[in-house]
Design a protein around this motif. Structure first.
Motif, PDB file in Angstrom:
ATOM      1  N   PRO A  49       0.797  -1.226   0.000  1.00 12.21           N
ATOM      2  CA  PRO A  49       0.000   0.000   0.000  1.00 12.21           C
ATOM      3  C   PRO A  49       0.837   1.287   0.000  1.00 12.21           C
ATOM      4  CG  PRO A  49      -0.988  -1.590   1.474  1.00 12.21           C
ATOM      5  CD  PRO A  49       0.316  -2.180   1.025  1.00 12.21           C
ATOM      6  N   ASP A  50       1.937   1.294   0.723  1.00 15.61           N
ATOM      7  CA  ASP A  50       2.786   2.488   0.771  1.00 15.61           C
ATOM      8  C   ASP A  50       3.447   2.790  -0.572  1.00 15.61           C
ATOM      9  OD1 ASP A  50       2.158   2.842   3.431  1.00 15.61           O
ATOM     10  OD2 ASP A  50       4.032   1.959   4.179  1.00 15.61           O
ATOM     11  N   ASP A  51       3.504   1.808  -1.473  1.00 13.63           N
ATOM     12  CA  ASP A  51       4.132   1.982  -2.777  1.00 13.63           C
ATOM     13  C   ASP A  51       3.118   2.235  -3.896  1.00 13.63           C
ATOM     14  OD1 ASP A  51       6.639   1.568  -1.647  1.00 13.63           O
ATOM     15  OD2 ASP A  51       6.527  -0.604  -1.945  1.00 13.63           O
ATOM     16  N   TRP A  52       1.815   2.235  -3.562  1.00 13.97           N
ATOM     17  CA  TRP A  52       0.794   2.343  -4.609  1.00 13.97           C
ATOM     18  C   TRP A  52       0.867   3.670  -5.358  1.00 13.97           C
ATOM     19  CZ3 TRP A  52      -1.566  -1.245  -7.079  1.00 13.97           C
ATOM     20  CH2 TRP A  52      -2.570  -0.888  -7.979  1.00 13.97           C
ATOM     21  N   LYS A  53       1.277   4.735  -4.705  1.00 12.72           N
ATOM     22  CA  LYS A  53       1.367   6.034  -5.382  1.00 12.72           C
ATOM     23  C   LYS A  53       2.295   5.962  -6.589  1.00 12.72           C
ATOM     24  CE  LYS A  53       1.799  11.018  -4.627  1.00 12.72           C
ATOM     25  NZ  LYS A  53       1.802  11.237  -6.018  1.00 12.72           N
ATOM     26  N   MET A  54       3.322   5.131  -6.532  1.00 16.32           N
ATOM     27  CA  MET A  54       4.214   4.974  -7.687  1.00 16.32           C
ATOM     28  C   MET A  54       3.452   4.382  -8.870  1.00 16.32           C
ATOM     29  SD  MET A  54       7.893   3.781  -6.066  1.00 16.32           S
ATOM     30  CE  MET A  54       7.213   2.301  -5.347  1.00 16.32           C
ATOM     31  N   VAL A  55       2.582   3.413  -8.609  1.00 16.57           N
ATOM     32  CA  VAL A  55       1.760   2.821  -9.675  1.00 16.57           C
ATOM     33  C   VAL A  55       0.815   3.883 -10.220  1.00 16.57           C
ATOM     34  CG1 VAL A  55       0.017   1.081 -10.196  1.00 16.57           C
ATOM     35  CG2 VAL A  55       1.925   0.505  -8.698  1.00 16.57           C
ATOM     36  N   TRP A  56       0.175   4.621  -9.319  1.00 12.81           N
ATOM     37  CA  TRP A  56      -0.742   5.679  -9.734  1.00 12.81           C
ATOM     38  C   TRP A  56      -0.029   6.693 -10.633  1.00 12.81           C
ATOM     39  CZ3 TRP A  56      -5.829   6.830  -9.573  1.00 12.81           C
ATOM     40  CH2 TRP A  56      -6.188   8.146  -9.883  1.00 12.81           C
ATOM     41  N   ASP A  57       1.112   7.172 -10.162  1.00 16.25           N
ATOM     42  CA  ASP A  57       1.837   8.216 -10.886  1.00 16.25           C
ATOM     43  C   ASP A  57       2.371   7.738 -12.237  1.00 16.25           C
ATOM     44  OD1 ASP A  57       1.375   9.994  -8.807  1.00 16.25           O
ATOM     45  OD2 ASP A  57       3.386   9.772  -7.942  1.00 16.25           O
ATOM     46  N   ALA A  58       2.827   6.500 -12.307  1.00 13.87           N
ATOM     47  CA  ALA A  58       3.458   6.001 -13.530  1.00 13.87           C
ATOM     48  C   ALA A  58       2.481   5.377 -14.520  1.00 13.87           C
ATOM     49  CB  ALA A  58       4.534   4.972 -13.171  1.00 13.87           C
ATOM     50  N   GLU A  59       1.411   4.744 -14.015  1.00 10.87           N
ATOM     51  CA  GLU A  59       0.584   3.947 -14.915  1.00 10.87           C
ATOM     52  C   GLU A  59      -0.881   4.343 -14.987  1.00 10.87           C
ATOM     53  OE1 GLU A  59       1.230  -0.280 -14.747  1.00 10.87           O
ATOM     54  OE2 GLU A  59       3.091   0.040 -13.644  1.00 10.87           O
ATOM     55  N   SER A  66      -7.456   7.250 -21.467  1.00  6.52           N
ATOM     56  CA  SER A  66      -7.589   6.048 -22.298  1.00  6.52           C
ATOM     57  C   SER A  66      -8.009   4.799 -21.526  1.00  6.52           C
ATOM     58  CB  SER A  66      -6.286   5.770 -23.053  1.00  6.52           C
ATOM     59  OG  SER A  66      -5.239   5.488 -22.144  1.00  6.52           O
ATOM     60  N   LEU A  67      -8.158   4.902 -20.207  1.00  7.15           N
ATOM     61  CA  LEU A  67      -8.594   3.748 -19.421  1.00  7.15           C
ATOM     62  C   LEU A  67     -10.025   3.384 -19.798  1.00  7.15           C
ATOM     63  CD1 LEU A  67      -7.282   4.607 -15.837  1.00  7.15           C
ATOM     64  CD2 LEU A  67      -6.281   3.013 -17.483  1.00  7.15           C
ATOM     65  N   ILE A  68     -10.291   2.112 -20.013  1.00 12.99           N
ATOM     66  CA  ILE A  68     -11.659   1.695 -20.320  1.00 12.99           C
ATOM     67  C   ILE A  68     -12.469   1.466 -19.052  1.00 12.99           C
ATOM     68  CG2 ILE A  68     -11.110   0.809 -22.603  1.00 12.99           C
ATOM     69  CD1 ILE A  68     -11.111  -2.018 -21.443  1.00 12.99           C
ATOM     70  N   LYS A  69     -11.821   1.363 -17.918  1.00 12.27           N
ATOM     71  CA  LYS A  69     -12.450   1.330 -16.601  1.00 12.27           C
ATOM     72  C   LYS A  69     -11.594   2.192 -15.690  1.00 12.27           C
ATOM     73  CE  LYS A  69     -14.563  -0.025 -12.756  1.00 12.27           C
ATOM     74  NZ  LYS A  69     -14.028   0.930 -11.796  1.00 12.27           N
ATOM     75  N   LYS A  70     -12.156   3.320 -15.270  1.00 12.16           N
ATOM     76  CA  LYS A  70     -11.420   4.247 -14.415  1.00 12.16           C
ATOM     77  C   LYS A  70     -11.650   3.883 -12.938  1.00 12.16           C
ATOM     78  CE  LYS A  70     -11.734   8.030 -17.730  1.00 12.16           C
ATOM     79  NZ  LYS A  70     -11.671   7.137 -18.845  1.00 12.16           N
ATOM     80  N   PRO A  71     -10.642   4.134 -12.101  1.00 12.48           N
ATOM     81  CA  PRO A  71     -10.814   3.851 -10.677  1.00 12.48           C
ATOM     82  C   PRO A  71     -11.776   4.856 -10.047  1.00 12.48           C
ATOM     83  CG  PRO A  71      -8.716   4.953 -11.047  1.00 12.48           C
ATOM     84  CD  PRO A  71      -9.309   4.664 -12.401  1.00 12.48           C
ATOM     85  N   GLY A  72     -12.378   4.445  -8.968  1.00  9.64           N
ATOM     86  CA  GLY A  72     -13.291   5.312  -8.247  1.00  9.64           C
ATOM     87  C   GLY A  72     -12.609   6.064  -7.128  1.00  9.64           C
ATOM     88  N   TYR A  73     -11.325   6.265  -7.232  1.00 11.89           N
ATOM     89  CA  TYR A  73     -10.557   6.988  -6.231  1.00 11.89           C
ATOM     90  C   TYR A  73      -9.539   7.865  -6.955  1.00 11.89           C
ATOM     91  CZ  TYR A  73      -6.762   3.756  -7.269  1.00 11.89           C
ATOM     92  OH  TYR A  73      -5.786   3.039  -7.907  1.00 11.89           O
ATOM     93  N   SER A  74      -8.946   8.779  -6.262  1.00  8.54           N
ATOM     94  CA  SER A  74      -7.860   9.578  -6.818  1.00  8.54           C
ATOM     95  C   SER A  74      -6.771   9.709  -5.751  1.00  8.54           C
ATOM     96  CB  SER A  74      -8.368  10.953  -7.241  1.00  8.54           C
ATOM     97  OG  SER A  74      -8.887  11.647  -6.134  1.00  8.54           O
ATOM     98  N   MET A  75      -5.637  10.133  -6.176  1.00 10.26           N
ATOM     99  CA  MET A  75      -4.515  10.257  -5.235  1.00 10.26           C
ATOM    100  C   MET A  75      -4.105  11.701  -5.118  1.00 10.26           C
ATOM    101  SD  MET A  75      -2.812   6.658  -5.108  1.00 10.26           S
ATOM    102  CE  MET A  75      -2.271   7.117  -3.558  1.00 10.26           C
TER     103      MET A  75
END
Length: 75
Positions: A49-59, A66-75
């Protein structure tokens, strides 16, 4: 091709559960993309969980349009 790369928080899945997940994802890909089963690959990468921001920021954030399913959260 196609390759599915799943990133999630650690789930402590055993090998049987991982195999079931990959089997079901593969079936969906085969059905919707008319791919051959032998052409599909699936990766499961558990991210702390502490590393998820890296996934958010990079991917996630850079590809939001262009995401066909967007997350229901933001960072």
């Amino acid at each position: 091709m196609p390759h599915v790369d799943i990133k999630c928080f650690p789930r402590d899945l055993n090998e049987e559960q991982k195999t079931a997940l990959a089997t079901e994802i593969t079936a969906v890909i085969v059905r919707h993309l008319q791919s051959k089963e032998r052409s599909v690959s699936v990766a499961l990468n558990e991210i702390e969980p502490d590393d998820w921001k890296m996934v958010w920021d990079a991917e996630i954030a850079p590809q939001m349009d262009s995401l066909i399913k967007k997350p229901g959260y933001s960072m």
